[in-house]
Design an enzyme around this catalytic site. Structure first.
Site, PDB file in Angstrom:
ATOM      1  N   GLY A 120       0.839  -1.212   0.000  1.00 15.96           N
ATOM      2  CA  GLY A 120       0.000   0.000   0.000  1.00 15.96           C
ATOM      3  C   GLY A 120       0.867   1.253   0.000  1.00 15.96           C
ATOM      4  O   GLY A 120       0.650   2.182  -0.789  1.00 15.96           O
ATOM      5  N   HIS A 121       1.870   1.273   0.885  1.00 17.23           N
ATOM      6  CA  HIS A 121       2.796   2.417   0.907  1.00 17.23           C
ATOM      7  C   HIS A 121       3.519   2.552  -0.439  1.00 17.23           C
ATOM      8  O   HIS A 121       3.714   3.650  -0.954  1.00 17.23           O
ATOM      9  CB  HIS A 121       3.867   2.220   1.984  1.00 17.23           C
ATOM     10  CG  HIS A 121       3.358   2.159   3.388  1.00 17.23           C
ATOM     11  ND1 HIS A 121       3.452   1.034   4.163  1.00 17.23           N
ATOM     12  CD2 HIS A 121       2.778   3.109   4.172  1.00 17.23           C
ATOM     13  CE1 HIS A 121       2.949   1.279   5.363  1.00 17.23           C
ATOM     14  NE2 HIS A 121       2.530   2.522   5.397  1.00 17.23           N
ATOM     15  N   GLY A 179      -3.206   7.635   1.416  1.00 13.97           N
ATOM     16  CA  GLY A 179      -4.024   6.499   1.033  1.00 13.97           C
ATOM     17  C   GLY A 179      -5.502   6.699   1.354  1.00 13.97           C
ATOM     18  O   GLY A 179      -5.858   7.265   2.390  1.00 13.97           O
ATOM     19  N   LYS A 214      -7.299   4.340   2.199  1.00 15.29           N
ATOM     20  CA  LYS A 214      -7.607   3.444   3.319  1.00 15.29           C
ATOM     21  C   LYS A 214      -7.922   4.284   4.558  1.00 15.29           C
ATOM     22  O   LYS A 214      -8.800   3.967   5.339  1.00 15.29           O
ATOM     23  CB  LYS A 214      -6.441   2.506   3.617  1.00 15.29           C
ATOM     24  CG  LYS A 214      -6.887   1.367   4.500  1.00 15.29           C
ATOM     25  CD  LYS A 214      -5.761   0.744   5.284  1.00 15.29           C
ATOM     26  CE  LYS A 214      -5.121   1.680   6.214  1.00 15.29           C
ATOM     27  NZ  LYS A 214      -4.788   1.151   7.522  1.00 15.29           N
ATOM     28  N   SER A 271       0.092  -1.930   8.442  1.00 15.29           N
ATOM     29  CA  SER A 271       1.173  -2.397   9.334  1.00 15.29           C
ATOM     30  C   SER A 271       0.580  -3.107  10.545  1.00 15.29           C
ATOM     31  O   SER A 271       1.194  -4.011  11.106  1.00 15.29           O
ATOM     32  CB  SER A 271       2.019  -1.214   9.790  1.00 15.29           C
ATOM     33  OG  SER A 271       2.474  -0.490   8.665  1.00 15.29           O
ATOM     34  N   ARG A 272      -0.616  -2.713  10.938  1.00 16.12           N
ATOM     35  CA  ARG A 272      -1.223  -3.298  12.143  1.00 16.12           C
ATOM     36  C   ARG A 272      -1.743  -4.713  11.897  1.00 16.12           C
ATOM     37  O   ARG A 272      -2.082  -5.407  12.855  1.00 16.12           O
ATOM     38  CB  ARG A 272      -2.327  -2.397  12.685  1.00 16.12           C
ATOM     39  CG  ARG A 272      -1.768  -1.117  13.286  1.00 16.12           C
ATOM     40  CD  ARG A 272      -2.820  -0.325  14.053  1.00 16.12           C
ATOM     41  NE  ARG A 272      -2.215   0.716  14.863  1.00 16.12           N
ATOM     42  CZ  ARG A 272      -2.156   2.009  14.526  1.00 16.12           C
ATOM     43  NH1 ARG A 272      -2.645   2.423  13.384  1.00 16.12           N
ATOM     44  NH2 ARG A 272      -1.590   2.883  15.338  1.00 16.12           N
TER      45      ARG A 272
HETATM   46  P1  AMP Z   1       0.897   4.727   7.746  1.00 10.91           P
HETATM   47  O1  AMP Z   1       2.325   4.296   7.628  1.00 10.91           O
HETATM   48  O2  AMP Z   1      -0.027   3.651   8.190  1.00 10.91           O
HETATM   49  O3  AMP Z   1       0.742   6.036   8.493  1.00 10.91           O
HETATM   50  O4  AMP Z   1       0.421   5.048   6.269  1.00 10.91           O
HETATM   51  C1  AMP Z   1       1.120   5.957   5.470  1.00 10.91           C
HETATM   52  C2  AMP Z   1       0.301   6.277   4.256  1.00 10.91           C
HETATM   53  O5  AMP Z   1       0.058   5.066   3.535  1.00 10.91           O
HETATM   54  C3  AMP Z   1      -1.069   6.860   4.583  1.00 10.91           C
HETATM   55  O6  AMP Z   1      -1.369   7.863   3.646  1.00 10.91           O
HETATM   56  C4  AMP Z   1      -1.982   5.683   4.438  1.00 10.91           C
HETATM   57  O7  AMP Z   1      -3.312   6.035   4.102  1.00 10.91           O
HETATM   58  C5  AMP Z   1      -1.334   4.935   3.295  1.00 10.91           C
HETATM   59  N1  AMP Z   1      -1.723   3.536   3.313  1.00 10.91           N
HETATM   60  C6  AMP Z   1      -1.649   2.670   4.362  1.00 10.91           C
HETATM   61  N2  AMP Z   1      -2.159   1.472   4.027  1.00 10.91           N
HETATM   62  C7  AMP Z   1      -2.574   1.583   2.739  1.00 10.91           C
HETATM   63  C8  AMP Z   1      -3.196   0.696   1.811  1.00 10.91           C
HETATM   64  N3  AMP Z   1      -3.500  -0.557   2.150  1.00 10.91           N
HETATM   65  N4  AMP Z   1      -3.479   1.135   0.574  1.00 10.91           N
HETATM   66  C9  AMP Z   1      -3.178   2.426   0.227  1.00 10.91           C
HETATM   67  N5  AMP Z   1      -2.586   3.307   1.046  1.00 10.91           N
HETATM   68  C10 AMP Z   1      -2.292   2.904   2.280  1.00 10.91           C
END
Ligand code: AMP
Length: 281
Positions: A35-36, A148, A150, A187-188
């Site tokens: 996703g990232h 994202g 999400k 990540s969770r």
């Molecule tokens: P995080 O590391 O969880 O803070 O996420 C960093 C960025 O990645 C944020 O903009 C999230 O929305 C995006 N993100 C996390 N998981 C996904 C996913 N499965 N699909 C698309 N974007 C994602």
């Protein structure tokens, strides 16, 4: 790829790009998954200079949340970003970002939107997000920033912040990347046991069922929300909410509104999972 650990280093790297590059930033908390990396791909397709940030931001975690245990994998993340031809990774320490500590730090608040949905279950969370994203924008001076779908509420709040505070940044939403069984990557998801991992796709499936009912013309929002939450309970989730909302205001929609969005957040074991899908009627 260059790695900047201080704000000074990051600013220098940014400054030498001048005005001839289209600079994009992808803020993350690391432990990168597909996703990232989709965000990074979106950025590389639209920008000529790509900055990724990795920072587990203490300001957006509640006192009883998983800040200490949040997965960290900097060496692996660096290798992934290098492979994707990211130009600069900005990975500051907590001291670098909050040298005077977190309490008493200036705070960016977007009223109302941050109190809904996840904001109700995680008070102060979105203030932590908007504050750190503002700092990243100040430090990296991007033309575009990628978030994202999400985390739809987060994306909506950041878009509103940029608009209201006249930040010269174009915010781009990127569609959710899913596992084969529909579970949104996160990540969770690492917190899930093997048994919980089998159950986890039920969140997306349940939201999809609600979307199907809406698509077929149902306007009984409260009934749909309640029966979806009950379904999640039956398979072992502890739902925070299932909610049908306006995609922009995040408020409950009127009966003829189109499109709408279905949001869900639920705890499963140690993990709190969120997801959402759009519905056009
Ligand atoms: P995080 O590391 O969880 O803070 O996420 C960093 C960025 O990645 C944020 O903009 C999230 O929305 C995006 N993100 C996390 N998981 C996904 C996913 N499965 N699909 C698309 N974007 C994602």
């Amino acid at each position: 790829m260059e790695v900047a650990e201080t704000i000074h280093e990051m600013r220098q790297r940014r400054r030498i790009q001048g005005i001839n590059r289209v600079v994009g930033v992808v803020p993350t908390m690391g432990d990168l998954h597909a996703g990232h990396l989709r965000l990074v791909d979106f950025c590389r397709e639209r920008c000529t200079f790509t900055i990724a940030t990795i920072f587990v931001n203490p300001l957006q975690f509640g006192p009883k949340e998983d800040f200490a245990n949040y997965p960290r994998a900097l060496a692996r993340d660096k290798a992934e970003l290098e492979r994707r031809d990211v130009d600069v990774l900005f990975a500051p320490s907590i001291d670098e970002m909050y040298p005077g500590g977190q309490s008493g730090h200036a705070n960016v608040t977007v009223p109302n939107l941050g109190d809904e949905l996840c904001g109700a279950a995680r008070p102060g969370h979105f203030n932590g997000v908007t504050t750190v994203v503002t700092k990243f924008f100040q430090i990296t001076q991007p033309d575009m920033a990628f978030f994202g779908e999400k985390d739809w509420q987060q994306l909506t709040i950041i878009k509103r912040m940029v608009q209201q505070l006249n930040m010269p940044v174009e915010v781009i939403g990127v569609p959710t990347c899913r596992e084969r069984d529909g579970l949104a990557m996160s990540s969770r998801n690492r917190y899930l046991t093997r048994e919980e991992r089998e159950v986890a796709p039920a969140l997306f499936q349940t939201l999809r069922e609600v979307a199907t009912h809406l698509h077929e013309g149902s306007t009984k929002y409260a009934d749909l929300e309640e029966s979806a939450a009950n379904k999640l309970r039956e398979v072992g989730f502890r739902p925070d909410y299932v909610a049908i909302r306006d995609p922009d205001t995040l408020r409950p929609p009127s009966s003829n509104q189109d499109p709408v969005r279905v949001f869900g957040a639920a705890r499963l074991g140690r993990a709190r999972l969120i997801d959402n899908i759009g519905v056009e009627r």
